[in-house]
Structures are given as structure tokens and as C-alpha cells.
Scaffold this active site. Sequence first.
Site, PDB file in Angstrom:
ATOM      1  N   LYS A 165      37.114  35.787  42.118  1.00 58.48           N
ATOM      2  CA  LYS A 165      36.042  34.916  41.625  1.00 58.48           C
ATOM      3  C   LYS A 165      36.578  33.581  41.116  1.00 58.48           C
ATOM      4  O   LYS A 165      36.056  32.522  41.456  1.00 58.48           O
ATOM      5  CB  LYS A 165      35.276  35.610  40.500  1.00 58.48           C
ATOM      6  CG  LYS A 165      34.523  36.854  40.892  1.00 58.48           C
ATOM      7  CD  LYS A 165      33.740  37.411  39.726  1.00 58.48           C
ATOM      8  CE  LYS A 165      34.624  37.990  38.633  1.00 58.48           C
ATOM      9  NZ  LYS A 165      35.348  39.210  39.049  1.00 58.48           N
ATOM     10  N   THR A 166      37.602  33.657  40.281  1.00 58.91           N
ATOM     11  CA  THR A 166      38.106  32.434  39.650  1.00 58.91           C
ATOM     12  C   THR A 166      38.646  31.461  40.695  1.00 58.91           C
ATOM     13  O   THR A 166      38.324  30.264  40.672  1.00 58.91           O
ATOM     14  CB  THR A 166      39.213  32.776  38.633  1.00 58.91           C
ATOM     15  OG1 THR A 166      38.643  33.560  37.582  1.00 58.91           O
ATOM     16  CG2 THR A 166      39.824  31.520  38.042  1.00 58.91           C
ATOM     17  N   GLU A 209      31.345  30.876  37.880  1.00 56.08           N
ATOM     18  CA  GLU A 209      31.958  32.179  38.102  1.00 56.08           C
ATOM     19  C   GLU A 209      31.048  33.227  37.486  1.00 56.08           C
ATOM     20  O   GLU A 209      30.701  33.156  36.299  1.00 56.08           O
ATOM     21  CB  GLU A 209      33.344  32.224  37.466  1.00 56.08           C
ATOM     22  CG  GLU A 209      34.041  33.559  37.650  1.00 56.08           C
ATOM     23  CD  GLU A 209      35.467  33.568  37.125  1.00 56.08           C
ATOM     24  OE1 GLU A 209      35.998  34.671  36.904  1.00 56.08           O
ATOM     25  OE2 GLU A 209      36.052  32.476  36.937  1.00 56.08           O
TER      26      GLU A 209
END
Length: 468
Positions: free
Chosen positions: A119-120, A163
Site C-alpha cells: 500500500k505505502t 493509503e
Amino acid sequence: MNVTLAELGRVHFIGIGGAGMSGIARILLGRGVPVSGSDAKDSAGLAELRALGGQVYTGHAAENLGDAQTVVISTAIRTSNPELLAATEAGLRILHRSEALAAAMAEDTVVAVAGTHGKTTTTSMITVLLREAGLDPSFAIGATVPALGVNAASGSGGIFIAEADESDGSFLNYQPQIAVLTNAEPDHLDHYGTGEAVMQAFTDFIGLLPADGLLVACADDAGSAALAAKAAESGTRVRSYGRAPGAEVRLVRDRLEFEGQSFELRLNVPGEYNALNAAAAFAVAVELGVAAEIALAGLAKFTGAARRFELKGEIAGVRVFDDYAHHPTELRAALTAARTVAGDHRVHVLFQPHLFSRTREFAAEFAQALELADTAIVLDIFPAREDPIAGVSSELITAQTPKAELASSSEQGVTQVVSQAGAGDIILTIGAGDVTRLGADILAALELRSKELRSSELRASEQSGSEG
């Protein structure tokens, strides 16, 4: 709770120094919302928020609330916190940080990036790409991005890149126009209980999309692909990416194919997982109207996010990297990337398991992933929000692979990993806890060893000369 930005009034953050909380505070300050907050100890991050106009306190006390109308908390805030107790007694509006972020981005086109892993990095790639393309997106990311200088900011472009953290189910508070699903598999069982509940949460997340929304999903991941197929059957528009045949944004070796055209994919970050993350970012960019060539040029400018295979330094030919991986799949991906970067040299790992519950559930998988390293030192479990669980320790991992040794302390772990590394090797500190601080200790130990070696060689040379 759906709240508009105008309804928030003065906002007070309990635990404002955390990465996610400070990012949201930064965004609200950028949008003209008065912000105060407190944290257990002072930090450079708190100083930055003060410089932006926030009223930030060190230590928690009821009087810190002042005339706040809204209080923001994270899952980590205990019910016994004096500020939370005072806010509850006063009847103030109390929001989870995800609800505050949802209010901040309610008027923008929202791109929410979800998934068990990646995600990051994917959120960071999208943000850097869009900025390089001349857009000015707002963003909230779980780590500082060197190319951006911060982990969150309020932009003027009408696009918000967020995010979307599934760990506590709070990502269901968002209203995305574009949802990205990098992958989907069981994790955070301390919250969800079962793998089925995790997958249902991702299903519910996809269900947040409006009728004209888009799901960008990885075709190479079984969980993501299954959820995307289910979403498509219910009428959701899906754009798939990956190496799988039929992916609309398809990776073929080091090229990216889209709508009958083939483009060279040039990245400055290693690993197959980063190639997939880049394909997801490209899929989002073209949906937002960015030309393919411009999107690819933007991806080439991405140099990584903090704690995502981040180079901390190099001493005497030994490179030290740090990574946030805390799930077996992430650990395996990071070690695979490390092996690629190390080439013919060795990979040494200092691993800190994160959460007792996660260690209990995935000890065998962690052990199997660590076998990709040449040597592995395992520290005690970082408890984070959990209390100890009887019978659960890092020995559950080390007992299942001869590659891994248990360190009695952080200091011993540093000593052990440094003693095993030679020129050309990689040392990787890895985990979601405070293992990240040990990179500096490793570099210091490598520097000391290098100086001692040089001194020894000098003495030997001088002795040899005198004997001659």
C-alpha cells in the site's frame, strides 16, 4: 460518522506525533482548520506541526483539549487516556483518524490504495507520478517519501491519494472514486478473527465505489483476482494489472503493455513487487487522464519510501537496508529483492517479529521466508498494542529453520549480524517495530570494525618495516 470539513471546528489530536495522525493534522492545517494535539514525547515532527500553526503539547492532560470541538484518536489510544476521558465527559465529537481523513478529502476525487502488502509504496508511486505530471494532488501515506519530503500534504489539484489501511477495518470510512487492490490475504487476525472476515472487509471496501468508479486490481494475486472477478460480475468496472495473461495493464519482462502499445518500464527501486506496484500506479494515472509516456517518466523518478527497502548507508562495502515488512509474504518479497541487489554476495537479516498474535499465526511461514537469507538473527517480538500471549515468543520461528538464530538482546543482534557480513554483502533490518533504529548501530559497528582493521594493518606494516 460522516462529517464535513466545515463541521469539524477546532480539532484536537491525541497522539498527534504518530505517522498517520501527524499527516492528517498537516492536511487539516493546510486546509485552514485550527489544530491542536498532544503526544507522549517531543519530536521533530511535533516541531514541524508547530511551525505550520498547530498548538502541540508534550504529555497528555485534560486541559490540553482547550476549546476543541472535535477530538481525533487512533486505535492505539487507550480508553484511560486523560484527554479521551475528558472529551467523552464533555460530550465532544470523537472521531477515529480515518473519519477525520474522510472529512478532509470529501470534496476531492479520491484514490484509495488498499491491500495486504504494497500500500505505502503504491500510494507513494501514484503521488510522485502525478506530481511529476504537473498535477498537485493531496496525499496521505503511511511513510515519509524522500521525493516528497513528507508523508502527507494538502494539494490544490482536486485529487486525493490515500493509503487505505485495512488493519482495523477503518478503511471502510472512505468514499473512493478509484480503489486499488494490490493483493488480499489473511492478516490482522487479532482484529478480524478469521481469514474469511479479512476477505469480506476487502469486498466491502470495493463495494464503496460509486456506479462510475474503477477498481484497479492485481491479476497476479489470487485473492485480488478473485475479488475483482466477483466485483466485475456485480457490475463494477475493473482494470487489472500484472503478468497474468489477459491483464489490461500487462508486464512483459521489463516492458509494460497497454491498449495495444508497449512501453519500456524504467524503475529505480528493485524487486518484482515494485514492478507490480508501478503497473498499478500507471493504471491509476491513465484513468486520471495522464498520458502513458508522461506516467512512465514520472515512475522513473520514484526512488522509494521510508522503510521500504531503504538504503541506510554503506561502510567498507557492506550495504545496510531497512524494511517495514511484517508479514511472511512481505518478508519473502523483501528478501527476494535483497538477493537480486546482492548478486553473488550474501544477505544477512536482523528480523523483529511484530505482534504476538501474528507470530503465533504465521511462525512457520516466517521461518520459511527467512531461509531466503544466508544468515538470520531474530529479535524478541515487538508487542505494539498487544499484551504477551502465553507460549508465544520468537523461538516459534527460530525452532523451525536452521538458518535463524535467536538474539538475547538488540545489542547482541547487532554484534552477530555485523560479525557475519563481508564486503559486497547486504544487511537488512526488517520489521514494523523499533528494529529500524538498529541500522544506525550497525553502521557504527561496521565503521568501528573498519577502523580497527585499518589500525591492525597499519601496525602490521610498521612492524614489517622495522624488521626489514
